[in-house]
Write an enzyme that holds these catalytic residues in place. Structure first.
Site, PDB file in Angstrom:
ATOM      1  N   ASP A  21      40.365  39.392  39.147  1.00 11.88           N
ATOM      2  CA  ASP A  21      39.935  39.137  37.604  1.00 11.88           C
ATOM      3  C   ASP A  21      39.812  37.533  37.561  1.00 11.88           C
ATOM      4  OD1 ASP A  21      39.200  41.849  37.469  1.00 11.88           O
ATOM      5  OD2 ASP A  21      40.830  42.207  36.346  1.00 11.88           O
TER       6      ASP A  21
ATOM      7  N   ASP B  49      33.140  44.358  36.850  1.00 13.31           N
ATOM      8  CA  ASP B  49      33.373  45.170  35.428  1.00 13.31           C
ATOM      9  C   ASP B  49      31.918  45.006  34.625  1.00 13.31           C
ATOM     10  OD1 ASP B  49      36.064  45.883  36.423  1.00 13.31           O
ATOM     11  OD2 ASP B  49      36.860  43.829  35.489  1.00 13.31           O
TER      12      ASP B  49
END
Length: 213
Positions: free
Chosen positions: A172, A186
């Site tokens: 991330d 995401d």
């Protein structure tokens, strides 16, 4: 006598008309037995629908491929250039890029259930492939493509990144202020999910039919 009948013509009779109608019905029956479905209310046939369905499937996989490649390339750049370095501010302290390894679900939730989330992602991919066979809606193709690309992006991390197969941590890097850190996969999953909810509220099914409750 035969020559006179040829010139004058044979008069029409109810039996002749009936025989002609019977032949027309038989001709229509024979045309219906060649394996082609009758035209629908909009004038289209099943044979005409098949190319349209294939185009929608092509859109699904094109969107999925684009989402997957963008996520994969962005993670490769983040790992190579940003991991183990200071965060990069994009919009002051409101948005920055910060490399984080996430063993949980989207936005960092459920880090103790990595294997479960891996299985769920794989199941989502299988369901999307099954739905693709009956896909005739362009908006649904885009939505499912986003879901498929995002699921494949994070599943790739689960399989190939440390600490091990099916337990890998997702990369991330998008870090808004006062919000969880996430990645492009995401984002694709969330956008696809929102689009599916909107399509469901409008009564549009993946096969292109519209129903009103």
């Amino acid at each position: 006598m035969a020559e006179a009948e040829r010139i004058i013509g044979t008069p029409d009779t109810p039996d002749a008309d009936r025989n002609g109608q019977d032949r027309d019905i038989e001709d229509r029956d024979l045309r219906g037995r060649d394996g082609r479905e009758p035209a629908g209310a909009d004038g289209t046939t099943e044979e005409a629908e098949r190319p349209r369905g294939r185009r929608r499937i092509a859109v699904l996989f094109a969107v999925a491929a684009l989402a997957y490649l963008l996520d994969l390339v962005s993670k490769m750049i983040v790992v190579a250039k940003l991991e183990h370095h200071e965060p990069v501010e994009i919009v002051g302290d409101w948005l920055r890029f910060e490399a984080i390894r996430n063993a949980g679900a989207a936005f960092g939730f459920g880090e103790a259930f990595t294997v479960i989330f891996t299985v769920i992602a794989a199941a989502v991919i299988v369901v999307i492939f099954r739905l693709a066979r009956k896909l005739y809606s362009l908006p649904w193709a885009i939505a499912l493509g986003l879901l498929l690309g995002g699921a494949l992006g994070n599943l790739t991390d689960r399989i190939f990144r440390s600490p091990g197969v099916f337990e890998g941590a997702v990369v991330d890097f998008i870090a808004p202020k006062h919000f969880a850190v996430f990645n492009l996969a995401d984002s694709a999953i969330v956008c696809g999910g929102i689009l599916i909810v909107l399509l469901s509220f409008r009564g549009l099914d993946p096969d292109g039919t519209v129903h009103k409750d």
